[in-house]
Design a protein around this motif. Sequence first.
Motif, PDB file in Angstrom:
ATOM      1  N   ARG A  45       0.828  -1.194   0.000  1.00 31.03           N
ATOM      2  CA  ARG A  45       0.000   0.000   0.000  1.00 31.03           C
ATOM      3  C   ARG A  45       0.869   1.253   0.000  1.00 31.03           C
ATOM      4  NH1 ARG A  45      -2.775  -3.641   3.253  1.00 31.03           N
ATOM      5  NH2 ARG A  45      -4.880  -4.092   2.509  1.00 31.03           N
ATOM      6  N   GLY A  46       0.487   2.224  -0.794  1.00 32.51           N
ATOM      7  CA  GLY A  46       1.161   3.505  -0.768  1.00 32.51           C
ATOM      8  C   GLY A  46       2.266   3.630  -1.802  1.00 32.51           C
ATOM      9  N   PHE A  47       2.799   4.836  -1.900  1.00 27.96           N
ATOM     10  CA  PHE A  47       3.814   5.171  -2.888  1.00 27.96           C
ATOM     11  C   PHE A  47       5.231   4.927  -2.364  1.00 27.96           C
ATOM     12  CE2 PHE A  47       6.741   8.442  -4.557  1.00 27.96           C
ATOM     13  CZ  PHE A  47       6.711   8.115  -5.905  1.00 27.96           C
ATOM     14  N   HIS A  48       5.448   5.233  -1.090  1.00 29.28           N
ATOM     15  CA  HIS A  48       6.773   5.108  -0.509  1.00 29.28           C
ATOM     16  C   HIS A  48       7.011   3.698   0.018  1.00 29.28           C
ATOM     17  CE1 HIS A  48       7.448   9.379  -0.876  1.00 29.28           C
ATOM     18  NE2 HIS A  48       6.281   9.612  -0.306  1.00 29.28           N
ATOM     19  N   VAL A  49       8.258   3.428   0.380  1.00 28.44           N
ATOM     20  CA  VAL A  49       8.582   2.156   1.021  1.00 28.44           C
ATOM     21  C   VAL A  49       8.132   2.237   2.478  1.00 28.44           C
ATOM     22  CG1 VAL A  49      10.427   0.593   1.717  1.00 28.44           C
ATOM     23  CG2 VAL A  49      10.559   1.792  -0.487  1.00 28.44           C
ATOM     24  N   VAL A  50       7.272   1.317   2.893  1.00 25.48           N
ATOM     25  CA  VAL A  50       6.795   1.259   4.276  1.00 25.48           C
ATOM     26  C   VAL A  50       7.102  -0.127   4.821  1.00 25.48           C
ATOM     27  CG1 VAL A  50       4.813   1.411   5.816  1.00 25.48           C
ATOM     28  CG2 VAL A  50       4.976   2.950   3.846  1.00 25.48           C
ATOM     29  N   LEU A  51       7.818  -0.167   5.958  1.00 28.62           N
ATOM     30  CA  LEU A  51       8.215  -1.418   6.594  1.00 28.62           C
ATOM     31  C   LEU A  51       7.520  -1.511   7.940  1.00 28.62           C
ATOM     32  CD1 LEU A  51      11.544  -0.296   5.459  1.00 28.62           C
ATOM     33  CD2 LEU A  51      11.068  -2.702   5.040  1.00 28.62           C
ATOM     34  N   LEU A  52       6.780  -2.590   8.152  1.00 31.33           N
ATOM     35  CA  LEU A  52       5.959  -2.747   9.344  1.00 31.33           C
ATOM     36  C   LEU A  52       6.601  -3.726  10.314  1.00 31.33           C
ATOM     37  CD1 LEU A  52       2.460  -3.051   7.627  1.00 31.33           C
ATOM     38  CD2 LEU A  52       3.587  -0.988   8.502  1.00 31.33           C
ATOM     39  N   GLY A  53       6.835  -3.263  11.546  1.00 29.25           N
ATOM     40  CA  GLY A  53       7.336  -4.107  12.617  1.00 29.25           C
ATOM     41  C   GLY A  53       6.266  -4.314  13.673  1.00 29.25           C
ATOM     42  N   PRO A  54       6.589  -5.010  14.756  1.00 23.52           N
ATOM     43  CA  PRO A  54       5.582  -5.293  15.788  1.00 23.52           C
ATOM     44  C   PRO A  54       5.011  -4.035  16.434  1.00 23.52           C
ATOM     45  CG  PRO A  54       7.489  -6.732  16.029  1.00 23.52           C
ATOM     46  CD  PRO A  54       7.866  -5.695  15.009  1.00 23.52           C
ATOM     47  N   THR A  55       5.834  -3.013  16.651  1.00 25.93           N
ATOM     48  CA  THR A  55       5.364  -1.813  17.350  1.00 25.93           C
ATOM     49  C   THR A  55       5.507  -0.540  16.528  1.00 25.93           C
ATOM     50  OG1 THR A  55       7.544  -1.447  18.366  1.00 25.93           O
ATOM     51  CG2 THR A  55       5.947  -2.799  19.589  1.00 25.93           C
ATOM     52  N   HIS A  56       6.309  -0.584  15.463  1.00 30.19           N
ATOM     53  CA  HIS A  56       6.594   0.618  14.692  1.00 30.19           C
ATOM     54  C   HIS A  56       6.558   0.346  13.190  1.00 30.19           C
ATOM     55  CE1 HIS A  56       8.147   1.909  18.601  1.00 30.19           C
ATOM     56  NE2 HIS A  56       8.062   3.155  18.153  1.00 30.19           N
ATOM     57  N   ALA A  57       6.357   1.427  12.464  1.00 28.45           N
ATOM     58  CA  ALA A  57       6.473   1.398  11.010  1.00 28.45           C
ATOM     59  C   ALA A  57       7.582   2.358  10.603  1.00 28.45           C
ATOM     60  CB  ALA A  57       5.155   1.803  10.354  1.00 28.45           C
ATOM     61  N   ILE A  58       8.316   1.986   9.584  1.00 26.49           N
ATOM     62  CA  ILE A  58       9.347   2.852   9.011  1.00 26.49           C
ATOM     63  C   ILE A  58       8.850   3.309   7.645  1.00 26.49           C
ATOM     64  CG2 ILE A  58      11.697   2.986   8.115  1.00 26.49           C
ATOM     65  CD1 ILE A  58      12.393   0.724  10.145  1.00 26.49           C
ATOM     66  N   LYS A  59       8.817   4.608   7.457  1.00 24.23           N
ATOM     67  CA  LYS A  59       8.450   5.165   6.153  1.00 24.23           C
ATOM     68  C   LYS A  59       9.701   5.783   5.553  1.00 24.23           C
ATOM     69  CE  LYS A  59       4.612   7.551   3.957  1.00 24.23           C
ATOM     70  NZ  LYS A  59       3.288   8.159   4.198  1.00 24.23           N
ATOM     71  N   LEU A  60      10.098   5.281   4.375  1.00 20.85           N
ATOM     72  CA  LEU A  60      11.365   5.637   3.758  1.00 20.85           C
ATOM     73  C   LEU A  60      11.094   6.266   2.395  1.00 20.85           C
ATOM     74  CD1 LEU A  60      14.534   5.180   4.051  1.00 20.85           C
ATOM     75  CD2 LEU A  60      14.155   3.065   2.761  1.00 20.85           C
ATOM     76  N   ALA A  61      11.698   7.410   2.139  1.00 12.24           N
ATOM     77  CA  ALA A  61      11.490   8.121   0.879  1.00 12.24           C
ATOM     78  C   ALA A  61      12.810   8.325   0.158  1.00 12.24           C
ATOM     79  CB  ALA A  61      10.822   9.471   1.129  1.00 12.24           C
ATOM     80  N   THR A  62      12.737   8.407  -1.148  1.00  8.28           N
ATOM     81  CA  THR A  62      13.915   8.768  -1.924  1.00  8.28           C
ATOM     82  C   THR A  62      14.228  10.245  -1.687  1.00  8.28           C
ATOM     83  OG1 THR A  62      12.550   9.314  -3.841  1.00  8.28           O
ATOM     84  CG2 THR A  62      13.410   7.067  -3.710  1.00  8.28           C
ATOM     85  N   PRO A  63      15.462  10.673  -1.906  1.00 10.51           N
ATOM     86  CA  PRO A  63      15.801  12.082  -1.671  1.00 10.51           C
ATOM     87  C   PRO A  63      14.918  13.063  -2.436  1.00 10.51           C
ATOM     88  CG  PRO A  63      17.796  10.795  -1.912  1.00 10.51           C
ATOM     89  CD  PRO A  63      16.661   9.871  -2.247  1.00 10.51           C
ATOM     90  N   GLN A  64      14.511  12.700  -3.658  1.00 11.53           N
ATOM     91  CA  GLN A  64      13.692  13.624  -4.440  1.00 11.53           C
ATOM     92  C   GLN A  64      12.266  13.746  -3.901  1.00 11.53           C
ATOM     93  OE1 GLN A  64      15.208  10.833  -5.578  1.00 11.53           O
ATOM     94  NE2 GLN A  64      14.168   9.976  -7.371  1.00 11.53           N
ATOM     95  N   HIS A  65      11.878  12.856  -3.002  1.00 16.42           N
ATOM     96  CA  HIS A  65      10.554  12.944  -2.388  1.00 16.42           C
ATOM     97  C   HIS A  65      10.640  13.251  -0.891  1.00 16.42           C
ATOM     98  CE1 HIS A  65       9.513  10.547  -6.068  1.00 16.42           C
ATOM     99  NE2 HIS A  65       8.553  11.443  -6.076  1.00 16.42           N
ATOM    100  N   ALA A  66      11.736  13.881  -0.494  1.00 14.66           N
ATOM    101  CA  ALA A  66      11.918  14.210   0.926  1.00 14.66           C
ATOM    102  C   ALA A  66      10.811  15.121   1.442  1.00 14.66           C
ATOM    103  CB  ALA A  66      13.279  14.871   1.134  1.00 14.66           C
ATOM    104  N   ARG A  67      10.287  15.983   0.579  1.00 10.43           N
ATOM    105  CA  ARG A  67       9.238  16.904   1.029  1.00 10.43           C
ATOM    106  C   ARG A  67       7.999  16.164   1.514  1.00 10.43           C
ATOM    107  NH1 ARG A  67       6.764  21.502   1.743  1.00 10.43           N
ATOM    108  NH2 ARG A  67       4.622  21.716   0.984  1.00 10.43           N
ATOM    109  N   ASP A  68       7.716  14.999   0.948  1.00 11.39           N
ATOM    110  CA  ASP A  68       6.551  14.241   1.404  1.00 11.39           C
ATOM    111  C   ASP A  68       6.644  13.948   2.905  1.00 11.39           C
ATOM    112  OD1 ASP A  68       5.762  14.272  -1.202  1.00 11.39           O
ATOM    113  OD2 ASP A  68       5.950  12.122  -1.539  1.00 11.39           O
ATOM    114  N   LEU A  69       7.834  13.616   3.374  1.00 12.46           N
ATOM    115  CA  LEU A  69       7.995  13.316   4.799  1.00 12.46           C
ATOM    116  C   LEU A  69       7.972  14.590   5.636  1.00 12.46           C
ATOM    117  CD1 LEU A  69      10.481  10.322   4.966  1.00 12.46           C
ATOM    118  CD2 LEU A  69       8.058  10.396   4.374  1.00 12.46           C
TER     119      LEU A  69
END
Length: 320
Positions: A45-69
């Motif tokens: 789901r979604g455009f960016h790389v999202v990694l789901l762990g037991p308690t946290h999610a990591i949302k990772l963007a390419t440098p050209q999409h840094a503004r999204d974060l």
Amino acid sequence: MSILPSFADERARYLARNDAALWRPVAEVIAARHGVTGPFETTPRGFHVVLLGPTHAIKLATPQHARDLEVERAALELVDGRLPVATPRIDAAGEVEGWPYLLLSRLGGAPAETVWGALDDAGRARVVVGLGELAAAIHAVPREGSAAAVVAVDWPEYVATRRAAALDKHRSRGLDEAWLADIAAFLDALPPVETWPDDQALLHNDLHLDHIHVELDGAGRPTIVGLLDFADVQAGAREAEFVTLGGFVAPVFRAAGSTFLRAYGLPAADLTPELARRLTGHALIHRYCDIAPILGRYPEAARPRTLAELHRRMWDFAAA
């Protein structure tokens, strides 16, 4: 040695976003940096790389999409504690080899999309009512401070720019010339975009079933308990928020438009053909709303074949 994969272009990165083995080394580095436990899995789901762990999610963007974060951080600051449902907490932010990331708390419940097929019509209506009430709450959030400046937009200029780019956008998404001619004629028949209502508020801009979490009670009735994905937030005309309802929920729930808008707070008398035409206009020029994938959400046998038919399907009050 780099732990980030390399890609020929953005499309290749997007197509690889759900390759868990590819992204797991990055997740392990970020998790160790912030004392978070894994394992982490990807989600499509979604455009960016999202990694789901037991308690946290990591949302990772390419440098050209840094503004999204940057937008996501600002938006989460604005809505924190102001909505009737939970939103992610930002526990850390940083970069890995120039790629920015956010470390977000996981929400309870399950994505509405994953339970939608098991709901009856009453349960689906209940979710859509909750979406309408949630949209009203988002629009009531005060826009103040430095966070508000991050999501601010020159709305008249934005709408004019989107209107001018509409046909090229849909052509690039694979629509044929017959559809493009219909879109051009529909937009030309509307009042000029600068005359559309401009009552501005904070817009989530992606308010649909993938981005809400629900919990089911003992009788299987759903309640919305969480909202995520704030990377597309901006200030703008309230009506622009309703686009995703017609595009993403109406294909799976015929009465989505009127159910949502009544729950949002619009009286029945306001659900007019003029409003429906304007909302389709917003859909046609919206930067995140593309007709080709919307059509793909309908079963083949029920897929609209013309823009007029799609318009009626998106807004069940269109011909009222």
